[in-house]
Design a protein around this motif. Structure first.
Motif, PDB file in Angstrom:
ATOM      1  N   ILE A 232     -64.631  86.744  81.361  1.00  0.00           N
ATOM      2  CA  ILE A 232     -66.436  87.071  81.817  1.00  0.00           C
ATOM      3  C   ILE A 232     -66.335  86.973  83.384  1.00  0.00           C
ATOM      4  N   SER A 233     -65.398  86.488  84.221  1.00  0.00           N
ATOM      5  CA  SER A 233     -65.291  86.570  85.560  1.00  0.00           C
ATOM      6  C   SER A 233     -65.018  88.062  86.109  1.00  0.00           C
ATOM      7  N   ASP A 234     -64.044  88.639  85.296  1.00  0.00           N
ATOM      8  CA  ASP A 234     -63.855  90.010  85.750  1.00  0.00           C
ATOM      9  C   ASP A 234     -65.012  90.975  85.336  1.00  0.00           C
ATOM     10  N   PHE A 235     -65.516  90.643  84.142  1.00  0.00           N
ATOM     11  CA  PHE A 235     -66.621  91.427  83.514  1.00  0.00           C
ATOM     12  C   PHE A 235     -67.899  91.441  84.619  1.00  0.00           C
ATOM     13  N   TYR A 236     -68.263  90.013  85.108  1.00  0.00           N
ATOM     14  CA  TYR A 236     -69.254  89.985  86.200  1.00  0.00           C
ATOM     15  C   TYR A 236     -68.986  90.571  87.273  1.00  0.00           C
ATOM     16  N   LYS A 237     -68.056  90.473  87.846  1.00  0.00           N
ATOM     17  CA  LYS A 237     -67.291  91.324  89.063  1.00  0.00           C
ATOM     18  C   LYS A 237     -67.703  92.683  88.850  1.00  0.00           C
ATOM     19  N   ILE A 255     -79.207  89.430  89.609  1.00  0.00           N
ATOM     20  CA  ILE A 255     -78.437  89.060  88.496  1.00  0.00           C
ATOM     21  C   ILE A 255     -77.180  88.320  88.875  1.00  0.00           C
ATOM     22  N   LEU A 256     -76.592  88.407  90.131  1.00  0.00           N
ATOM     23  CA  LEU A 256     -75.548  87.650  90.650  1.00  0.00           C
ATOM     24  C   LEU A 256     -76.028  86.370  90.798  1.00  0.00           C
ATOM     25  N   TYR A 257     -77.224  85.966  91.108  1.00  0.00           N
ATOM     26  CA  TYR A 257     -77.687  84.673  91.239  1.00  0.00           C
ATOM     27  C   TYR A 257     -77.661  83.912  90.112  1.00  0.00           C
ATOM     28  N   GLU A 258     -78.211  84.482  88.925  1.00  0.00           N
ATOM     29  CA  GLU A 258     -78.202  83.815  87.410  1.00  0.00           C
ATOM     30  C   GLU A 258     -76.665  83.884  87.151  1.00  0.00           C
ATOM     31  N   MET A 259     -75.788  84.673  87.646  1.00  0.00           N
ATOM     32  CA  MET A 259     -74.280  84.572  87.143  1.00  0.00           C
ATOM     33  C   MET A 259     -73.630  83.165  87.938  1.00  0.00           C
ATOM     34  N   THR A 260     -74.078  83.055  89.082  1.00  0.00           N
ATOM     35  CA  THR A 260     -73.468  82.019  89.871  1.00  0.00           C
ATOM     36  C   THR A 260     -74.243  80.474  89.548  1.00  0.00           C
ATOM     37  N   VAL A 261     -75.325  80.652  88.857  1.00  0.00           N
ATOM     38  CA  VAL A 261     -75.947  79.403  88.323  1.00  0.00           C
ATOM     39  C   VAL A 261     -75.064  79.094  87.093  1.00  0.00           C
ATOM     40  N   HIS A 262     -74.587  80.065  86.379  1.00  0.00           N
ATOM     41  CA  HIS A 262     -73.805  79.803  85.198  1.00  0.00           C
ATOM     42  C   HIS A 262     -72.332  79.898  85.599  1.00  0.00           C
ATOM     43  N   GLY A 263     -71.985  79.397  86.610  1.00  0.00           N
ATOM     44  CA  GLY A 263     -70.409  79.198  86.909  1.00  0.00           C
ATOM     45  C   GLY A 263     -69.755  80.230  87.520  1.00  0.00           C
ATOM     46  N   PHE A 264     -70.405  81.397  87.848  1.00  0.00           N
ATOM     47  CA  PHE A 264     -69.439  82.673  88.207  1.00  0.00           C
ATOM     48  C   PHE A 264     -69.248  82.438  89.859  1.00  0.00           C
ATOM     49  N   THR A 265     -68.217  82.502  90.439  1.00  0.00           N
ATOM     50  CA  THR A 265     -67.862  82.241  91.844  1.00  0.00           C
ATOM     51  C   THR A 265     -67.393  83.818  92.329  1.00  0.00           C
ATOM     52  N   PRO A 266     -68.220  84.356  93.133  1.00  0.00           N
ATOM     53  CA  PRO A 266     -68.217  85.781  93.580  1.00  0.00           C
ATOM     54  C   PRO A 266     -66.770  85.693  94.624  1.00  0.00           C
ATOM     55  N   TYR A 269     -64.159  90.823  97.032  1.00  0.00           N
ATOM     56  CA  TYR A 269     -64.536  92.068  96.343  1.00  0.00           C
ATOM     57  C   TYR A 269     -65.955  92.212  96.018  1.00  0.00           C
ATOM     58  N   THR A 270     -66.497  91.269  95.539  1.00  0.00           N
ATOM     59  CA  THR A 270     -67.897  91.248  94.727  1.00  0.00           C
ATOM     60  C   THR A 270     -68.949  91.386  96.328  1.00  0.00           C
ATOM     61  N   TYR A 271     -68.449  90.502  97.198  1.00  0.00           N
ATOM     62  CA  TYR A 271     -69.351  90.547  98.421  1.00  0.00           C
ATOM     63  C   TYR A 271     -69.065  92.005  98.991  1.00  0.00           C
ATOM     64  N   SER A 272     -68.151  92.465  99.181  1.00  0.00           N
ATOM     65  CA  SER A 272     -67.747  93.943  99.555  1.00  0.00           C
ATOM     66  C   SER A 272     -68.506  94.819  98.724  1.00  0.00           C
ATOM     67  N   SER A 273     -68.762  94.691  97.609  1.00  0.00           N
ATOM     68  CA  SER A 273     -69.428  95.585  96.864  1.00  0.00           C
ATOM     69  C   SER A 273     -71.042  95.683  97.232  1.00  0.00           C
ATOM     70  N   LEU A 274     -71.539  94.412  97.570  1.00  0.00           N
ATOM     71  CA  LEU A 274     -72.894  94.391  97.757  1.00  0.00           C
ATOM     72  C   LEU A 274     -73.148  94.768  99.107  1.00  0.00           C
ATOM     73  N   ILE A 275     -72.326  94.592  99.970  1.00  0.00           N
ATOM     74  CA  ILE A 275     -72.437  95.111 101.506  1.00  0.00           C
ATOM     75  C   ILE A 275     -72.295  96.516 101.448  1.00  0.00           C
ATOM     76  N   HIS A 297     -72.875  78.970 104.042  1.00  0.00           N
ATOM     77  CA  HIS A 297     -72.452  78.338 102.812  1.00  0.00           C
ATOM     78  C   HIS A 297     -70.856  78.075 102.716  1.00  0.00           C
ATOM     79  N   GLY A 298     -70.009  78.144 103.795  1.00  0.00           N
ATOM     80  CA  GLY A 298     -68.625  77.888 103.978  1.00  0.00           C
ATOM     81  C   GLY A 298     -67.842  78.987 103.604  1.00  0.00           C
ATOM     82  N   TYR A 299     -68.474  80.233 103.409  1.00  0.00           N
ATOM     83  CA  TYR A 299     -67.353  81.494 102.998  1.00  0.00           C
ATOM     84  C   TYR A 299     -66.858  82.091 104.223  1.00  0.00           C
TER      85      TYR A 299
END
Length: 389
Positions: A232-237, A255-266, A269-275, A297-299
């Motif tokens: 599921i983590s790879d799928f979300y990414k 959608i990413l917000y909902e994913m993180t609420v349900h346990g997905f940690t970006p 690579y995910t952040y680079s995609s958004l940028i 947020h400590g990233y």
């Protein structure tokens, strides 16, 4: 060829004078370059000039003109040219029909579109996958979902290879209308038939966000991930990356917000995609702000995150700001890699600052931060001055 039509034509004239006759592929490329640079009228003049000089263009050249006329919204002129093709010695092929069909459907001229298809049948011209997909897309955009489903069924029964590209326009329309149950049914049918879902599929689902149905979009995606047995983590990414690539960066954030609420940690690579997505859509200030938000947020931003931002700024002709980001990156202890330097050299080359690009490339090579293969590629690609020293 594209962007250098005059130069190409001069070369062509010299070749003809030397007795070297270009082939039909060359003519088609030149005509396409002409309409893209100067409009279809200039392309038609060029075709006349080619014929006057003894050239013999083929049907592909006329299909290029048909495409140009349709893209300029000159459907009547396209119809006239289409009807004149037999007089010019060519029988319209399925591609010719598809070009005109797309334009007629786009303008909502359904009776003429169906008559065109009937003419194909009378002439023994079998429709292609593209023909059906043009109809499905146009009917879906026009809100004629029932008819789109009928065309899809006919396509399947006729033995054509149906793919996600045939379903995606229907799913997109259903999502725009908020008809979640039908969306789920379509997706289930696709999975049961072992169709490969692509970026267009996820982009269609993201349209639910326009109706404020972000949770519904997330639940559909979560269900898809589980049904396809993806981690599921790879799928979300993968989904976030595809959405950003397709110009749906804001829905991707939602959608990413909902994913993180349900346990997905970006991840990085995910952040680079958004940028990259934000820069591609011209949201440079927002792309800059994301760094501050991430750090709050400590990233700790990774070099790939900085590279994504630097590339986006350079492509937006903000090299000055990209240099500031580079300095900030180094000051924060994140060391640039070969890709970082590569971006700056290519940015200067795109700006036609060839001397600066060559100087920088020379300096980077002497400092040992670029590999020999990268240096050679850049020198050849942009015809920069050769290494010295």
């Amino acid at each position: 060829m594209y962007g250098k039509l005059n130069q190409s034509m001069q070369i062509l004239d010299r070749l003809i004078k030397k007795g070297l006759v270009p082939n039909v592929v060359t003519y088609s490329i030149l005509i396409e370059a002409a309409y893209k640079e100067r409009g279809v009228d200039e392309a038609m003049k060029l075709l006349d000039d080619i014929i006057a000089k003894g050239g013999k263009p083929n049907l592909v050249s006329y299909n290029v003109l048909l495409t140009g006329l349709c893209k300029e919204g000159r459907t009547e002129d396209a119809i006239k040219l289409f009807k004149e093709l037999p007089e010019k010695g060519f029988k319209p092929c399925v591609v010719s029909h598809n070009i005109l069909l797309r334009s007629l459907c786009y303008e909502g001229r359904w009776d003429e579109a169906y008559e065109l298809m009937a003419g194909m049948d009378r002439d023994g011209q079998a429709p292609s996958v593209v023909t059906y997909n043009v109809l499905i897309t146009s009917l879906s955009i026009d809100g004629r979902i029932e008819q789109a489903f009928k065309v899809l069924d006919e396509m399947t029964k006729s033995g054509f290879k149906v793919s996600a590209n045939s379903y995606n326009p229907i799913i997109a329309r259903l999502c725009k209308e908020g008809r979640v149950d039908l969306v789920v049914q379509c997706l289930d049918q696709m999975i049961n038939r072992r169709f490969h879902l692509n970026g267009g599929t996820y982009n269609a689902i993201a349209l639910l966000c326009e109706r404020g149905m972000v949770k519904e979009a997330f639940l559909i995606l979560e269900r898809l991930g589980k049904k396809q047995n993806y981690p599921i983590s790879d799928f979300y990414k993968n989904v976030i990356t595809l959405l950003c690539r397709k110009g749906s960066t804001y829905p991707a954030f939602q959608i990413l917000y909902e994913m993180t609420v349900h346990g997905f940690t970006p991840d990085s690579y995910t952040y680079s995609s958004l940028i990259r997505g934000m820069c591609r859509e011209g949201m440079l200030d927002e792309a800059l702000q994301i760094f501050g938000i991430l750090e709050e947020h400590g990233y700790v931003p990774h070099v790939d995150n900085y590279n994504a931002l630097i590339l986006g700024l350079c492509k937006s002709q903000r090299i000055d700001m990209s240099i500031e980001i580079f300095q900030m990156m180094v000051n924060k202890g994140c060391m640039p890699n070969e890709m970082t330097y590569n971006i700056f050299v290519e940015a200067l080359a795109f700006e036609e600052e060839m001397e600066l690009a060559a100087t920088l490339l020379n300096e980077l090579y002497l400092k040992g931060v670029l590999s020999q293969s990268t240096v050679e590629r850049l020198f050849m690609q942009y015809a920069l001055k050769q290494l010295t020293g």
